[in-house]
Design a protein around this motif. Structure first.
Motif, PDB file in Angstrom:
ATOM      1  N   TRP A   7       0.829  -1.207   0.000  1.00 13.15           N
ATOM      2  CA  TRP A   7       0.000   0.000   0.000  1.00 13.15           C
ATOM      3  C   TRP A   7       0.865   1.259   0.000  1.00 13.15           C
ATOM      4  CZ3 TRP A   7      -5.391   1.211   0.608  1.00 13.15           C
ATOM      5  CH2 TRP A   7      -6.221   0.130   0.306  1.00 13.15           C
ATOM      6  N   ASN A   8       2.003   1.235   0.650  1.00 14.41           N
ATOM      7  CA  ASN A   8       2.865   2.418   0.674  1.00 14.41           C
ATOM      8  C   ASN A   8       3.528   2.698  -0.668  1.00 14.41           C
ATOM      9  OD1 ASN A   8       2.489   3.694   3.180  1.00 14.41           O
ATOM     10  ND2 ASN A   8       3.797   2.203   4.214  1.00 14.41           N
ATOM     11  N   THR A   9       3.414   1.791  -1.642  1.00 16.83           N
ATOM     12  CA  THR A   9       3.872   2.111  -2.996  1.00 16.83           C
ATOM     13  C   THR A   9       2.955   3.135  -3.648  1.00 16.83           C
ATOM     14  OG1 THR A   9       2.578   0.411  -4.192  1.00 16.83           O
ATOM     15  CG2 THR A   9       4.783  -0.237  -3.351  1.00 16.83           C
ATOM     16  N   LYS A  10       1.692   3.188  -3.190  1.00 18.82           N
ATOM     17  CA  LYS A  10       0.654   4.049  -3.765  1.00 18.82           C
ATOM     18  C   LYS A  10       0.481   3.791  -5.264  1.00 18.82           C
ATOM     19  CE  LYS A  10       2.718   7.690  -1.936  1.00 18.82           C
ATOM     20  NZ  LYS A  10       3.743   7.160  -1.088  1.00 18.82           N
ATOM     21  N   ASN A  11       0.695   2.548  -5.654  1.00 19.00           N
ATOM     22  CA  ASN A  11       0.559   2.150  -7.049  1.00 19.00           C
ATOM     23  C   ASN A  11      -0.589   1.133  -7.159  1.00 19.00           C
ATOM     24  OD1 ASN A  11       0.736   0.907  -9.570  1.00 19.00           O
ATOM     25  ND2 ASN A  11       2.961   1.101  -9.641  1.00 19.00           N
ATOM     26  N   PRO A  12      -1.766   1.575  -7.610  1.00 20.52           N
ATOM     27  CA  PRO A  12      -2.913   0.665  -7.689  1.00 20.52           C
ATOM     28  C   PRO A  12      -2.658  -0.591  -8.517  1.00 20.52           C
ATOM     29  CG  PRO A  12      -3.620   2.927  -7.989  1.00 20.52           C
ATOM     30  CD  PRO A  12      -2.117   2.937  -8.018  1.00 20.52           C
ATOM     31  N   GLN A  13      -1.833  -0.490  -9.551  1.00 24.07           N
ATOM     32  CA  GLN A  13      -1.543  -1.659 -10.386  1.00 24.07           C
ATOM     33  C   GLN A  13      -0.722  -2.702  -9.633  1.00 24.07           C
ATOM     34  OE1 GLN A  13      -2.951  -2.316 -13.271  1.00 24.07           O
ATOM     35  NE2 GLN A  13      -3.992  -0.344 -13.282  1.00 24.07           N
ATOM     36  N   VAL A  14       0.073  -2.273  -8.675  1.00 23.93           N
ATOM     37  CA  VAL A  14       0.834  -3.194  -7.828  1.00 23.93           C
ATOM     38  C   VAL A  14      -0.062  -3.728  -6.712  1.00 23.93           C
ATOM     39  CG1 VAL A  14       2.775  -3.362  -6.195  1.00 23.93           C
ATOM     40  CG2 VAL A  14       3.053  -2.119  -8.347  1.00 23.93           C
ATOM     41  N   VAL A  15      -0.833  -2.846  -6.102  1.00 21.34           N
ATOM     42  CA  VAL A  15      -1.695  -3.232  -4.980  1.00 21.34           C
ATOM     43  C   VAL A  15      -2.710  -4.289  -5.413  1.00 21.34           C
ATOM     44  CG1 VAL A  15      -3.427  -2.402  -3.338  1.00 21.34           C
ATOM     45  CG2 VAL A  15      -1.381  -1.028  -3.778  1.00 21.34           C
ATOM     46  N   LYS A  16      -3.276  -4.147  -6.601  1.00 22.39           N
ATOM     47  CA  LYS A  16      -4.334  -5.071  -7.042  1.00 22.39           C
ATOM     48  C   LYS A  16      -3.872  -6.520  -7.066  1.00 22.39           C
ATOM     49  CE  LYS A  16      -3.806  -5.348 -12.018  1.00 22.39           C
ATOM     50  NZ  LYS A  16      -4.399  -5.094 -13.311  1.00 22.39           N
ATOM     51  N   ASN A  17      -2.581  -6.755  -7.219  1.00 24.50           N
ATOM     52  CA  ASN A  17      -2.064  -8.123  -7.299  1.00 24.50           C
ATOM     53  C   ASN A  17      -2.179  -8.887  -5.983  1.00 24.50           C
ATOM     54  OD1 ASN A  17      -1.354  -7.839 -10.032  1.00 24.50           O
ATOM     55  ND2 ASN A  17       0.551  -6.836  -9.442  1.00 24.50           N
ATOM     56  N   ALA A  18      -2.436  -8.188  -4.899  1.00 24.16           N
ATOM     57  CA  ALA A  18      -2.609  -8.844  -3.598  1.00 24.16           C
ATOM     58  C   ALA A  18      -4.040  -9.347  -3.405  1.00 24.16           C
ATOM     59  CB  ALA A  18      -2.238  -7.878  -2.481  1.00 24.16           C
ATOM     60  N   TYR A  19      -4.927  -9.092  -4.374  1.00 24.83           N
ATOM     61  CA  TYR A  19      -6.353  -9.394  -4.239  1.00 24.83           C
ATOM     62  C   TYR A  19      -6.808 -10.355  -5.334  1.00 24.83           C
ATOM     63  CZ  TYR A  19      -5.989  -5.540  -1.066  1.00 24.83           C
ATOM     64  OH  TYR A  19      -5.592  -4.746  -0.024  1.00 24.83           O
ATOM     65  N   THR A  20      -7.781 -11.185  -5.014  1.00 27.31           N
ATOM     66  CA  THR A  20      -8.344 -12.074  -6.026  1.00 27.31           C
ATOM     67  C   THR A  20      -9.112 -11.228  -7.052  1.00 27.31           C
ATOM     68  OG1 THR A  20     -10.383 -12.438  -4.765  1.00 27.31           O
ATOM     69  CG2 THR A  20      -8.573 -14.021  -4.418  1.00 27.31           C
ATOM     70  N   PRO A  21      -9.242 -11.710  -8.282  1.00 24.25           N
ATOM     71  CA  PRO A  21      -9.943 -10.927  -9.301  1.00 24.25           C
ATOM     72  C   PRO A  21     -11.376 -10.552  -8.922  1.00 24.25           C
ATOM     73  CG  PRO A  21      -8.773 -12.751 -10.323  1.00 24.25           C
ATOM     74  CD  PRO A  21      -8.670 -12.952  -8.834  1.00 24.25           C
ATOM     75  N   ASP A  22     -12.010 -11.363  -8.065  1.00 28.91           N
ATOM     76  CA  ASP A  22     -13.389 -11.088  -7.640  1.00 28.91           C
ATOM     77  C   ASP A  22     -13.462 -10.599  -6.189  1.00 28.91           C
ATOM     78  OD1 ASP A  22     -12.634 -13.464  -6.465  1.00 28.91           O
ATOM     79  OD2 ASP A  22     -14.507 -14.511  -6.889  1.00 28.91           O
ATOM     80  N   SER A  23     -12.377 -10.076  -5.706  1.00 27.31           N
ATOM     81  CA  SER A  23     -12.306  -9.620  -4.308  1.00 27.31           C
ATOM     82  C   SER A  23     -13.448  -8.657  -3.977  1.00 27.31           C
ATOM     83  CB  SER A  23     -10.963  -8.920  -4.075  1.00 27.31           C
ATOM     84  OG  SER A  23     -10.782  -8.612  -2.719  1.00 27.31           O
ATOM     85  N   ILE A  24     -13.958  -8.788  -2.753  1.00 27.72           N
ATOM     86  CA  ILE A  24     -15.042  -7.941  -2.251  1.00 27.72           C
ATOM     87  C   ILE A  24     -14.452  -6.972  -1.236  1.00 27.72           C
ATOM     88  CG2 ILE A  24     -17.203  -7.897  -0.947  1.00 27.72           C
ATOM     89  CD1 ILE A  24     -17.535 -10.879  -1.808  1.00 27.72           C
ATOM     90  N   TRP A  25     -14.800  -5.699  -1.365  1.00 30.55           N
ATOM     91  CA  TRP A  25     -14.330  -4.666  -0.437  1.00 30.55           C
ATOM     92  C   TRP A  25     -15.488  -3.852   0.099  1.00 30.55           C
ATOM     93  CZ3 TRP A  25      -9.688  -1.072  -1.677  1.00 30.55           C
ATOM     94  CH2 TRP A  25      -8.519  -1.806  -1.864  1.00 30.55           C
ATOM     95  N   ARG A  26     -15.329  -3.444   1.351  1.00 34.35           N
ATOM     96  CA  ARG A  26     -16.075  -2.307   1.891  1.00 34.35           C
ATOM     97  C   ARG A  26     -15.013  -1.388   2.427  1.00 34.35           C
ATOM     98  NH1 ARG A  26     -17.012  -0.289   6.573  1.00 34.35           N
ATOM     99  NH2 ARG A  26     -16.688  -2.215   7.715  1.00 34.35           N
ATOM    100  N   ASN A  27     -14.971  -0.191   1.924  1.00 27.39           N
ATOM    101  CA  ASN A  27     -14.056   0.838   2.399  1.00 27.39           C
ATOM    102  C   ASN A  27     -14.918   2.005   2.870  1.00 27.39           C
ATOM    103  OD1 ASN A  27     -10.876   1.378   2.022  1.00 27.39           O
ATOM    104  ND2 ASN A  27     -12.025   3.310   2.025  1.00 27.39           N
ATOM    105  N   ARG A  28     -15.109   2.080   4.177  1.00 20.78           N
ATOM    106  CA  ARG A  28     -16.034   3.042   4.772  1.00 20.78           C
ATOM    107  C   ARG A  28     -17.435   2.806   4.200  1.00 20.78           C
ATOM    108  NH1 ARG A  28     -12.516   8.066   6.442  1.00 20.78           N
ATOM    109  NH2 ARG A  28     -10.462   7.281   5.876  1.00 20.78           N
ATOM    110  N   ASP A  29     -17.932   3.754   3.389  1.00 20.63           N
ATOM    111  CA  ASP A  29     -19.281   3.614   2.827  1.00 20.63           C
ATOM    112  C   ASP A  29     -19.270   3.215   1.352  1.00 20.63           C
ATOM    113  OD1 ASP A  29     -18.277   5.956   1.774  1.00 20.63           O
ATOM    114  OD2 ASP A  29     -20.066   7.137   2.160  1.00 20.63           O
ATOM    115  N   THR A  30     -18.122   2.759   0.867  1.00 15.70           N
ATOM    116  CA  THR A  30     -17.985   2.369  -0.529  1.00 15.70           C
ATOM    117  C   THR A  30     -17.848   0.854  -0.626  1.00 15.70           C
ATOM    118  OG1 THR A  30     -16.884   4.461  -1.044  1.00 15.70           O
ATOM    119  CG2 THR A  30     -16.569   2.654  -2.607  1.00 15.70           C
TER     120      THR A  30
END
Length: 167
Positions: A34-57
């Motif tokens: 996460w400290n890379t602040k690079n979404p293309q790198v961060v996404k690799n830690a998640y499954t393609p169908d990963s489910i998120w709740r980030n606050r109200d999103t």
């Protein structure tokens, strides 16, 4: 790339079931990504169908995760994060986190929060639930200054007293 090589590239050790040692490693690996602040790198830690709740999103899948993180880090300037292990089970980890950032007016903020994570067998996260609160801070109150190792900053319960008095 062969199918076997592609599948091997999707494996993100340490893998569940977690021990205390492997859960700690997983948390710090997430912090570093996460400290890379690079979404293309961060996404690799998640499954393609990963489910998120980030606050109200609410998000599903790495395409939505990337779009969300691009927008987030366009707003949160100077972002620096620390995550700490809170609890774990076989395939779940709970973390507490703190990050600091400044907005377009130069106001510094500290975000306090908790996350619970559920992992797939390949070590990628398949579910992330996040709750967080933003608190205005002055420059003198910052913990994660340039050149400071976020892992070396003392974060104790005493920081809560000053925050509560300012409410």
């Amino acid at each position: 790339m062969s199918t076997t090589t592609a599948a091997a590239a999707d494996i993100k050790p340490p893998l569940p079931p977690f021990t205390h040692e492997t859960a700690l490693k997983k948390v710090k690996a997430a912090q570093d990504v996460w400290n890379t602040k690079n979404p293309q790198v961060v996404k690799n830690a998640y499954t393609p169908d990963s489910i998120w709740r980030n606050r109200d999103t609410f998000l599903r899948g790495t395409e939505e995760i990337v779009a969300f993180l691009e927008k987030k880090w366009a707003k949160e300037n100077g972002y620096r994060l620390r995550k700490e292990l809170f609890a774990f089970t076989e395939n779940k980890i709970a973390v507490q986190f703190w990050y600091e950032w400044y907005d377009e007016e130069g106001q510094w903020w500290r975000t306090y929060g908790l996350e619970d994570w559920t992992f797939a067998e390949d070590g990628r996260m398949r579910k992330r639930m996040m709750s967080g609160n933003d608190v205005k801070i002055g420059d003198a109150e910052r913990w994660f200054r340039d050149g400071v190792d976020v892992n070396e900053v003392e974060i104790s319960e005493k920081h809560c007293d000053a925050e509560l008095r300012s409410i």
